[in-house]
Scaffold this active site. Structure first.
Site, PDB file in Angstrom:
ATOM      1  N   HIS A 127       0.873  -1.178   0.000  1.00 45.57           N
ATOM      2  CA  HIS A 127       0.000   0.000   0.000  1.00 45.57           C
ATOM      3  C   HIS A 127       0.911   1.230   0.000  1.00 45.57           C
ATOM      4  CE1 HIS A 127      -2.643   3.008   1.940  1.00 45.57           C
ATOM      5  NE2 HIS A 127      -3.670   2.253   1.582  1.00 45.57           N
ATOM      6  N   ASP A 204       3.301  -4.577   8.065  1.00 45.97           N
ATOM      7  CA  ASP A 204       2.099  -3.754   7.960  1.00 45.97           C
ATOM      8  C   ASP A 204       0.910  -4.696   8.113  1.00 45.97           C
ATOM      9  OD1 ASP A 204      -0.124  -2.375   7.179  1.00 45.97           O
ATOM     10  OD2 ASP A 204       0.658  -1.706   5.247  1.00 45.97           O
ATOM     11  N   GLN A 207      -4.195  -5.154   7.044  1.00 42.86           N
ATOM     12  CA  GLN A 207      -5.154  -6.140   6.522  1.00 42.86           C
ATOM     13  C   GLN A 207      -4.950  -7.520   7.143  1.00 42.86           C
ATOM     14  OE1 GLN A 207      -7.572  -5.172   4.648  1.00 42.86           O
ATOM     15  NE2 GLN A 207      -6.834  -3.224   3.852  1.00 42.86           N
ATOM     16  N   LYS A 230     -10.191  -0.794  10.966  1.00 42.76           N
ATOM     17  CA  LYS A 230     -10.310  -1.980  10.109  1.00 42.76           C
ATOM     18  C   LYS A 230     -10.557  -3.246  10.940  1.00 42.76           C
ATOM     19  CE  LYS A 230      -7.109  -0.296   6.518  1.00 42.76           C
ATOM     20  NZ  LYS A 230      -7.878   0.109   5.359  1.00 42.76           N
ATOM     21  N   CYS A 368      -4.927   2.549  -3.473  1.00 39.16           N
ATOM     22  CA  CYS A 368      -3.666   3.077  -2.911  1.00 39.16           C
ATOM     23  C   CYS A 368      -2.538   2.065  -3.085  1.00 39.16           C
ATOM     24  CB  CYS A 368      -3.813   3.453  -1.440  1.00 39.16           C
ATOM     25  SG  CYS A 368      -5.053   4.707  -1.177  1.00 39.16           S
TER      26      CYS A 368
HETATM   27  N1  C6P Z   1      -6.220   0.436   3.011  1.00 38.39           N
HETATM   28  C1  C6P Z   1      -8.109   0.075   1.533  1.00 38.39           C
HETATM   29  O1  C6P Z   1      -9.232   0.351   1.101  1.00 38.39           O
HETATM   30  P1  C6P Z   1      -4.927   3.651   7.393  1.00 38.39           P
HETATM   31  O2  C6P Z   1      -5.514   4.494   6.284  1.00 38.39           O
HETATM   32  O3  C6P Z   1      -3.752   4.315   8.056  1.00 38.39           O
HETATM   33  O4  C6P Z   1      -5.943   3.144   8.341  1.00 38.39           O
HETATM   34  O5  C6P Z   1      -4.374   2.311   6.673  1.00 38.39           O
HETATM   35  C2  C6P Z   1      -3.451   2.426   5.624  1.00 38.39           C
HETATM   36  C3  C6P Z   1      -3.186   1.091   5.040  1.00 38.39           C
HETATM   37  C4  C6P Z   1      -1.925   0.523   5.220  1.00 38.39           C
HETATM   38  N2  C6P Z   1      -1.641  -0.697   4.752  1.00 38.39           N
HETATM   39  C5  C6P Z   1      -2.548  -1.439   4.097  1.00 38.39           C
HETATM   40  C6  C6P Z   1      -2.176  -2.814   3.641  1.00 38.39           C
HETATM   41  C7  C6P Z   1      -3.838  -0.917   3.881  1.00 38.39           C
HETATM   42  O6  C6P Z   1      -4.738  -1.667   3.245  1.00 38.39           O
HETATM   43  C8  C6P Z   1      -4.163   0.377   4.346  1.00 38.39           C
HETATM   44  C9  C6P Z   1      -5.505   0.979   4.085  1.00 38.39           C
HETATM   45  C10 C6P Z   1      -7.547   0.901   2.667  1.00 38.39           C
HETATM   46  O7  C6P Z   1      -7.472  -0.857   1.079  1.00 38.39           O
HETATM   47  C11 C6P Z   1      -7.615   2.368   2.357  1.00 38.39           C
HETATM   48  S1  C6P Z   1      -6.635   2.829   0.962  1.00 38.39           S
END
Ligand code: C6P
Length: 410
Positions: A127, A204, A207, A230, A368
């Protein structure tokens, strides 16, 4: 032999009030769980009652109300420790989300320890939140950013990874699960190999943490992060786990109140972790709201969550694969319940818009993860991502919705 309690999805759905609503005249089918998950009533009520009856600042008050709020936040830090099986609660840093956690490590570890010629390894499926902070710190420190490629199924090339690692590798930053493809990465092997090259590893878990039990001691990762929103908790709160020794050696991220031991105009000394990394008044209500989200996951149990989500993934993959002109993007054997797809001759945004008129919420775009789109020579995909409150009937609704899209484009 132990048998798992049956998974009563109807009962579970009652805990998520929003799932009972309508959207565009149809009952809502919410399939954008990789973006953010819906909240169980316990999270909603805990936050509302905190604001209504117990609200105060934390750490600073000698009065009872503040001490109660401080205790409530400390209890959630302890729950997070148990959730990740960290050794100490001082290894749990509250951040705004995965993005802030990664930026914190890039600034606090990267700026301090990367030197000219050092290398940071990320992967092609990251991401943007796990790309851009490393790009920036590598440019600043004249270090090299190396990108581990993936196969056309969406699996990391571990053969290439082994070749990439060397004494120059200072840090490996890899996603646990790909948000755009659903691939579950073999992070245990990735961590072990990085450690044998002397590198530290950030996982990370944005997910990963929502779908499987994470044990940071067993994984032996140096950093692991996730976002509260999430995993059925509030927005604006997330967790960075870091090994105590590393947190002590790193520089602070933001500066201000709470993160200091003493301040004079000549010199400032810092507090011990976690306070060292938590400058300013934190997201108090959000921290408190994260507690019941973790309790909820614990009550259902990750063994049952993973088993049920696997059923949903199998069913969705089979049914979507049966649609002429539909191609699934991301076909690794180990996947979380995320199905990215494209339809011949139809832009993903049109898919998203038309099926929204049927009450179905999915995400369309590059998620993203533009390098993932580039790998597959696509501008975007449509993505259905499932949670344990989704049903097989909702998969049927998705299939009907996709068929409607195809009819419209006849
Ligand atoms: N992915 C998706 O729709 P935040 O925004 O900080 O809570 O998470 C960022 C982020 C970091 N790593 C991974 C693997 C992610 O999937 C995400 C967020 C969302 O897939 C929003 S783009």
């Amino acid at each position: 032999m132990l048998t798992m309690k049956p998974f009563d999805v109807k009962q579970i759905r009652k805990d998520f009030p929003v799932l009972g609503r309508e959207s565009n005249g149809h009952s809502l089918v919410y399939l954008d769980n990789a973006a953010t998950t819906q909240k169980p009533i316990g999270v909603i009520e805990t936050m509302a009652s905190f604001y209504r009856e117990r609200y105060a600042t934390i750490h600073r008050g000698v009065y009872g109300l503040s001490q109660e709020a401080t205790q409530a936040c400390d209890d959630v830090r302890q729950k997070c420790r148990v959730f990740l099986n960290a050794k100490k609660s001082s290894e749990i840093i509250f951040v705004r989300g995965a993005t802030e956690a990664i930026n914190l490590v890039a600034a606090g570890f990267g700026r301090k320890f990367l030197k000219r010629g050092d290398e940071v390894v990320i992967s092609e499926m990251e991401h943007h939140a796990n790309i851009v902070p490393w790009q920036r710190v590598c440019a600043e420190r004249e270090a090299k950013l190396r990108v581990l490629p993936m196969t056309d199924k969406g699996e990391l090339r571990l053969d290439e990874y082994q070749k990439m690692l060397s004494a120059r590798t200072k840090l490996v930053a890899i996603t646990h699960v790909s948000n755009a493809l659903g691939t579950i990465n073999p992070i245990r092997d990735i961590i072990r190999l990085a450690h044998s090259a002397g590198a530290v590893v950030l996982v990370d878990g944005a997910q990963g943490a929502p779908h499987a039990k994470v044990d940071v001691q067993q994984l032996d990762c140096d950093f692991y992060c996730f976002s509260g929103h999430k995993i059925y908790g509030p927005t604006g709160i997330g967790v960075l786990y870091g090994k105590q020794k590393l947190l002590e050696e790193m520089d602070p991220y933001q500066s201000g109140g709470e993160m200091i031991r003493s301040v004079t105009f000549e010199e400032t000394t810092y507090a011990e972790p976690p306070a060292k990394f938590e400058a300013g008044t934190p997201a108090i209500a959000e921290i408190i709201g994260l507690g019941p989200a973790l309790d909820y996951l614990d009550k259902i149990g990750f063994d049952r969550i993973a088993a049920y989500e696997r059923e949903l993934l199998t069913e969705a993959t089979e049914k979507l694969s049966g649609i002429d002109g539909l191609k699934i993007i991301g076909t690794a054997p180990e996947k979380a319940a995320v199905v990215s797809f494209v339809l011949d001759g139809i832009h993903p945004h049109d898919i998203g818009t038309i099926i929204d008129s049927e009450g179905i919420a999915i995400r369309t775009g590059h998620h993203c993860a533009q390098p993932v789109m580039k790998h597959f020579h696509l501008p975007a995909t449509a993505r259905a991502s499932f949670a344990f409150y989704n049903t097989k009937e909702e998969i049927d609704r998705l299939v009907e919705g996709i068929r409607k899209v195809q009819e419209v484009f006849g």
